[in-house]
Design an enzyme around this catalytic site. Structure first.
Site, PDB file in Angstrom:
ATOM      1  N   ILE A 102      33.202  56.788  35.778  1.00 40.44           N
ATOM      2  CA  ILE A 102      33.954  55.574  35.459  1.00 40.44           C
ATOM      3  C   ILE A 102      33.419  54.905  34.205  1.00 40.44           C
ATOM      4  O   ILE A 102      34.181  54.246  33.482  1.00 40.44           O
ATOM      5  CB  ILE A 102      33.970  54.602  36.668  1.00 40.44           C
ATOM      6  CG1 ILE A 102      35.036  53.522  36.453  1.00 40.44           C
ATOM      7  CG2 ILE A 102      32.595  54.017  36.913  1.00 40.44           C
ATOM      8  CD1 ILE A 102      36.442  54.051  36.234  1.00 40.44           C
ATOM      9  N   ASP A 179      35.945  51.550  43.661  1.00 38.16           N
ATOM     10  CA  ASP A 179      35.114  51.446  44.863  1.00 38.16           C
ATOM     11  C   ASP A 179      33.969  52.442  44.819  1.00 38.16           C
ATOM     12  O   ASP A 179      34.016  53.447  44.103  1.00 38.16           O
ATOM     13  CB  ASP A 179      35.958  51.756  46.102  1.00 38.16           C
ATOM     14  CG  ASP A 179      36.376  53.223  46.150  1.00 38.16           C
ATOM     15  OD1 ASP A 179      35.734  54.011  46.873  1.00 38.16           O
ATOM     16  OD2 ASP A 179      37.328  53.602  45.436  1.00 38.16           O
ATOM     17  N   GLY A 321      37.326  58.431  43.409  1.00 40.22           N
ATOM     18  CA  GLY A 321      37.222  56.987  43.550  1.00 40.22           C
ATOM     19  C   GLY A 321      36.660  56.377  42.288  1.00 40.22           C
ATOM     20  O   GLY A 321      36.886  56.868  41.181  1.00 40.22           O
ATOM     21  N   GLU A 322      35.910  55.286  42.442  1.00 41.89           N
ATOM     22  CA  GLU A 322      35.282  54.556  41.334  1.00 41.89           C
ATOM     23  C   GLU A 322      36.290  53.828  40.446  1.00 41.89           C
ATOM     24  O   GLU A 322      35.899  53.079  39.558  1.00 41.89           O
ATOM     25  CB  GLU A 322      34.430  55.478  40.441  1.00 41.89           C
ATOM     26  CG  GLU A 322      33.328  56.220  41.148  1.00 41.89           C
ATOM     27  CD  GLU A 322      32.514  57.118  40.220  1.00 41.89           C
ATOM     28  OE1 GLU A 322      32.726  57.064  38.971  1.00 41.89           O
ATOM     29  OE2 GLU A 322      31.680  57.886  40.722  1.00 41.89           O
ATOM     30  N   GLY A 323      37.583  54.078  40.628  1.00 37.55           N
ATOM     31  CA  GLY A 323      38.588  53.561  39.708  1.00 37.55           C
ATOM     32  C   GLY A 323      38.978  54.563  38.643  1.00 37.55           C
ATOM     33  O   GLY A 323      39.706  54.226  37.694  1.00 37.55           O
TER      34      GLY A 323
END
Length: 361
Positions: A102, A179, A321-323
């Site tokens: 990210i 997240d 995830g992580e965006g």
């Protein structure tokens, strides 16, 4: 940093419908651009949506933030992840050091990366780039009782609201929901199963890459969580408290507060989609501010997006995830808005329109 965010009910009440006049003006501009009507497909719709979000016919995303909320889950004790719980704190350190996926994508799309500890099961060293607002050091085990109390869920929502209030002071046109939390795909799948009333087998995925035996164990854990908590889908806050994580709740607050401040909300993977679904159940008007960044390989994410009526922009087989998927999708949003703003009209370019269409610039 203690959560001082405004009560979520007041924030939800401040979410307004998209600006119809700005959207009509944006559609009229699209009709005059040098292209066949509808030839840019969903990019045209995206430009019109952002016009409605920002209340202007030619919108832009000058300020964007990727907000990553990190927390741990008591359900990790059930062996539902391929990684140990300690990885949550280790990955937060990686975010702060700039070495995660990210971070690379945030640099690519010129977005601020905001990292929030809302419930990591470790004492994290203080850092200027870290919001420290833990509700507790991880949730309780959802397979044996409620993951958190309603008060804890509301406190986590308030953290998300406070983060957005702080970021809005720096300028905020778009927010990507991100997240981090070992065990959060189990909690996310449980939330989807409860809110969408679907059997766990349909919505439980492989998360960090568990094998067949691990997947079967994960399904059984979600089934136990539903059986012992008996969540009521008509009570989304209760479902969130019983089965969710502090990061899910925090992202609910981020989504509500961003919409209340007329910022676009880009939904990422399973955790973000579940948070968006809870936010929309609490405040239906917030749905208009969402765009789905991508289709995760997690089946629960696709189920949540379908329940929201959102079609993902990208399908790249992501499950990090992580965006990350949301950050990639920001580039599509940028492209849509650049086309909308920079293409010449038929009149400006001296190009003949289709017979029967109106001219003008």
């Amino acid at each position: 940093m203690r959560n001082k965010g405004e009560d979520w009910r007041a924030v939800a009440a401040a979410v307004e419908s998209l600006d119809g006049e700005a959207m009509a003006a944006a559609r009229a501009r699209q009709a005059r651009l040098t292209k066949p009507a509808g030839s840019l497909g969903r990019l045209e719709d995206l430009a019109v949506q952002v016009a409605g979000v920002q209340c202007r016919a030619v919108p832009r995303l000058a300020h964007r933030a990727i907000v990553v909320l990190a927390a741990d889950h008591g359900v990790a004790a059930e062996g539902v992840s391929a990684y140990p719980q300690a990885v949550t704190a280790q990955m937060v350190a990686n975010f702060l050091a700039g070495g995660a996926a990210i971070n690379a994508l945030a640099r690519q799309v010129d977005a601020r990366l905001v990292v929030v500890d809302v419930g990591v099961a470790a004492e994290l060293p203080a850092a200027d780039a870290l919001w420290s607002a833990p509700i507790a050091r991880g949730t309780a085990n959802l397979a044996r009782g409620p993951a958190m109390t309603r008060a804890q869920a509301e406190a986590a929502i308030a953290v998300g609201i406070e983060v957005v209030e702080h970021e809005a002071a720096r300028g905020l046109d778009a927010v990507v929901l991100g997240d981090m939390g070992i065990g959060n795909t189990t909690a996310g799948a449980a939330l989807v199963a409860a809110l969408c009333e679907r059997p766990p087998r349909e919505v439980v995925g492989r998360g960090t890459g568990i094998d067949d035996a691990g997947w079967a164990r994960k399904v059984e854990v979600v089934e136990r969580g539903l059986a012992c908590n008996r969540p009521d889908p008509a009570d989304p806050l209760g479902v969130l408290a019983a089965l969710g994580g502090f990061e899910h709740a925090g992202l609910v607050g981020v989504a509500l507060a961003a919409a209340a401040r007329r910022a676009l909300v880009v939904v990422d993977g399973l955790a973000a989609a579940v948070a968006a679904l809870v936010a929309a159940r609490l405040c239906p008007a917030v749905r208009e501010y969402f765009v789905a960044g991508h289709a995760s390989v997690e089946p629960g994410q696709r189920t949540a997006l379908a329940a929201l009526g959102l079609a993902p922009m990208l399908d790249l087989g992501l499950r990090l995830g992580e965006g990350t998927g949301g950050a990639l999708a920001l580039q599509v949003v940028d492209a849509a808005l650049r086309l909308h703003a920079e293409m010449a009209t038929f009149a400006q370019a001296g190009v003949a329109e289709r017979p029967g269409s109106e001219r003008g610039d």
